[in-house]
Design an enzyme around this catalytic site. Structure first.
Site, PDB file in Angstrom:
ATOM      1  N   TYR A   1       1.080  -1.545   0.381  1.00 43.60           N
ATOM      2  CA  TYR A   1       0.053   0.454  -0.032  1.00 43.60           C
ATOM      3  C   TYR A   1       1.100   1.509   0.066  1.00 43.60           C
ATOM      4  O   TYR A   1       0.154   1.911   0.117  1.00 43.60           O
ATOM      5  CB  TYR A   1      -1.264  -0.028   1.131  1.00 43.60           C
TER       6      TYR A   1
ATOM      7  N   ASP B   1      -6.074  -6.903   4.242  1.00 43.38           N
ATOM      8  CA  ASP B   1      -6.439  -6.480   3.493  1.00 43.38           C
ATOM      9  C   ASP B   1      -7.738  -7.544   3.205  1.00 43.38           C
ATOM     10  O   ASP B   1      -8.873  -7.592   3.519  1.00 43.38           O
ATOM     11  CB  ASP B   1      -6.531  -5.623   2.773  1.00 43.38           C
TER      12      ASP B   1
ATOM     13  N   ASP C   1     -11.826  -9.178   4.669  1.00 38.33           N
ATOM     14  CA  ASP C   1     -12.918  -9.404   3.848  1.00 38.33           C
ATOM     15  C   ASP C   1     -12.945 -10.689   3.552  1.00 38.33           C
ATOM     16  O   ASP C   1     -14.833 -10.748   4.422  1.00 38.33           O
ATOM     17  CB  ASP C   1     -13.073  -8.908   1.839  1.00 38.33           C
TER      18      ASP C   1
ATOM     19  N   ASP D   1      -2.355 -18.133   2.252  1.00 38.46           N
ATOM     20  CA  ASP D   1      -3.444 -19.183   1.616  1.00 38.46           C
ATOM     21  C   ASP D   1      -3.892 -20.473   3.261  1.00 38.46           C
ATOM     22  O   ASP D   1      -5.036 -20.237   3.300  1.00 38.46           O
ATOM     23  CB  ASP D   1      -2.733 -19.456   0.328  1.00 38.46           C
TER      24      ASP D   1
ATOM     25  N   LYS E   1       3.496 -15.478   4.240  1.00 45.46           N
ATOM     26  CA  LYS E   1       4.474 -15.839   3.072  1.00 45.46           C
ATOM     27  C   LYS E   1       5.577 -15.816   2.311  1.00 45.46           C
ATOM     28  O   LYS E   1       6.243 -15.660   1.901  1.00 45.46           O
ATOM     29  CB  LYS E   1       3.609 -15.178   2.051  1.00 45.46           C
TER      30      LYS E   1
HETATM   31  C1  IPM Z   1     -10.047  -1.606   3.378  1.00 43.99           C
HETATM   32  C2  IPM Z   1     -10.759  -1.063   1.969  1.00 43.99           C
HETATM   33  C3  IPM Z   1      -9.702   0.192   1.343  1.00 43.99           C
HETATM   34  C4  IPM Z   1      -8.312  -0.626   1.688  1.00 43.99           C
HETATM   35  C5  IPM Z   1      -9.909   0.720  -0.187  1.00 43.99           C
HETATM   36  C6  IPM Z   1     -10.705   1.207   0.026  1.00 43.99           C
HETATM   37  C7  IPM Z   1      -8.521   1.149  -0.486  1.00 43.99           C
HETATM   38  O1  IPM Z   1     -10.976  -1.912   1.362  1.00 43.99           O
HETATM   39  O2  IPM Z   1     -10.635  -0.887   4.258  1.00 43.99           O
HETATM   40  O3  IPM Z   1     -10.500  -2.353   4.032  1.00 43.99           O
HETATM   41  O4  IPM Z   1      -7.647  -1.112   0.711  1.00 43.99           O
HETATM   42  O5  IPM Z   1      -7.544  -0.908   2.747  1.00 43.99           O
HETATM   43 MN    MN Z   2     -10.558  -4.035   2.286  1.00 45.44          MN
END
Ligand code: IPM
Ligand code: MN
Length: 353
Positions: free
Chosen positions: A137, A246, A250, A222, A189
């Site tokens: 990032y 990140d 999710d 993974d 990793k």
């Molecule tokens: C999150 C989002 C952000 C990230 C994006 C919107 C830049 O996906 O907060 O997880 O990748 O950190």
């Molecule tokens: Mn995210």
């Protein structure tokens, strides 16, 4: 009475709708516990960018530094090229305010559906500590000979000893304070990323010596994804880099019931921290009153907890638990059986008692 100056950035899409419910709930908790939350609203986001051409105005960071915390809705607008608002607002705030931890609890509340078969709340309760200012990032790299057949794209992962160590140290401290399984898993990793995760792994085991009460553990990213689905109870606290964090959060959000309920905090333990639902601006649901505000409400709960208002935070968490177990049909937008603002009313109602 404890007074807290809070900057509110509702942002784009459904951000303002969910933040309105979050503020409603925070105000209910303030009334009950005698807090004075002094909200100042900022219009940073896609619309302002399209109008003014600037993502964050000059002086925004200095201004935001005066607050006790920042409460953020969502950033992202379909009319703006991807990357501009994300980098220009969200990442600019995380990096500029040096919010080096992204704390993302993965908790399944009773009554919430998980897509994992035969799993329940007793199986899903862990926390991801994501490094939040470095890695892929950081924006290091570039394009050479763009648009030609010889084009080269380079995107480098930046990992500093200081950045890695402060993140790992936070994770150990957090794992100790959490006081559950007292197990910290480094997610990396090391079999392929033999430079970046060499630094992470060495630092992890060096810092671990100062925490003999914490069990250390390592999993490749993974395999971490595999275990999160196969046996999520394996995890207590996971520490990882920015991109892996990140991605796995999710997945984490899905197993805890979806983006409708997943919240996180961007923390600078020495500065100003920012709390947000982890999902995006959901443009297709904007203005329909169907989005689930619980993620934003839970972000508000994390904010009060972080500010030391643990009783008020607990009351919000209890009210959320009541709401999901008695009132909501689903966590998904449009399927809750209630509108966005009704969900806020329900939670606020449980707080008032
Ligand atoms: C999150 C989002 C952000 C990230 C994006 C919107 C830049 O996906 O907060 O997880 O990748 O950190
Ligand atoms: Mn995210």
């Amino acid at each position: 009475m404890s007074t807290y100056k809070i900057a509110v950035i509702p942002g784009d899409g459904t951000g303002p709708e969910v933040i309105a419910e979050g503020v409603k709930v925070l105000e209910a908790a303030s009334a009950r516990f005698g807090l004075d939350l002094d909200f100042t609203w900022y219009d940073y986001g896609g619309e302002r960018y399209l109008r003014t051409g600037e993502a964050l105005p000059e002086g925004a960071l200095e201004d935001l530094r005066q607050y006790k915390a920042i409460y953020l809705g969502a950033i992202g607008n379909p009319d703006v090229r991807p990357g501009i608002l994300e980098k220009g607002i969200l990442l600019a705030l995380r990096f500029g305010l040096d919010q080096y931890i992204n704390l993302r609890p993965i908790v399944l509340y009773p009554g919430v559906d998980t897509p994992l078969k035969d799993r329940g709340p007793e199986d899903i309760d862990f926390v991801v500590v994501r490094e939040n200012t470095e890695g892929l990032y950081a924006g290091a790299g570039g394009l050479l000979k763009k648009g030609t057949p010889d084009e080269v794209a380079i995107q480098e992962s930046i990992n500093t000893r200081k950045g890695v160590e402060r993140c790992i140290r936070f994770a150990f401290d957090y794992c100790r304070r959490r006081n559950k399984a007292k197990k910290l898993t480094l997610c990396g990793k090391t079999n392929v990323l033999t430079f970046a995760f060499d630094l992470w792994e060495r630092t992890f085991y060096e810092v671990a010596r100062e925490y003999p009460d914490i069990t250390t553990d390592y999993a490749h990213v993974d395999a971490t994804c595999m275990w999160m689905v196969k046996n999520p109870a394996y995890f207590d606290v996971i520490v990882t880099d920015n991109l892996f964090g990140d991605i796995i959060t999710d997945l984490g959000a899905m197993i805890q019931g979806g983006m409708g309920i997943a919240a996180g905090g961007n923390l600078n333990p020495e500065g100003v921290s920012m709390f947000e639902p982890i999902g995006g601006s959901a443009p297709k649901y904007t203005g329909k009153g169907v989005i689930n505000p619980l993620a934003a409400i839970c972000a508000g709960q994390m904010m009060l907890d972080y500010l030391g208002e643990t009783k008020a935070a607990e009351a919000i968490e209890d009210a959320v638990k009541e709401t999901v177990s008695h009132d909501l049909k689903s966590m998904s937008a449009g399927k809750m059986g209630h509108t966005t603002s009704e969900v806020g009313d329900l939670v606020a109602g449980y707080i008032k008692g």
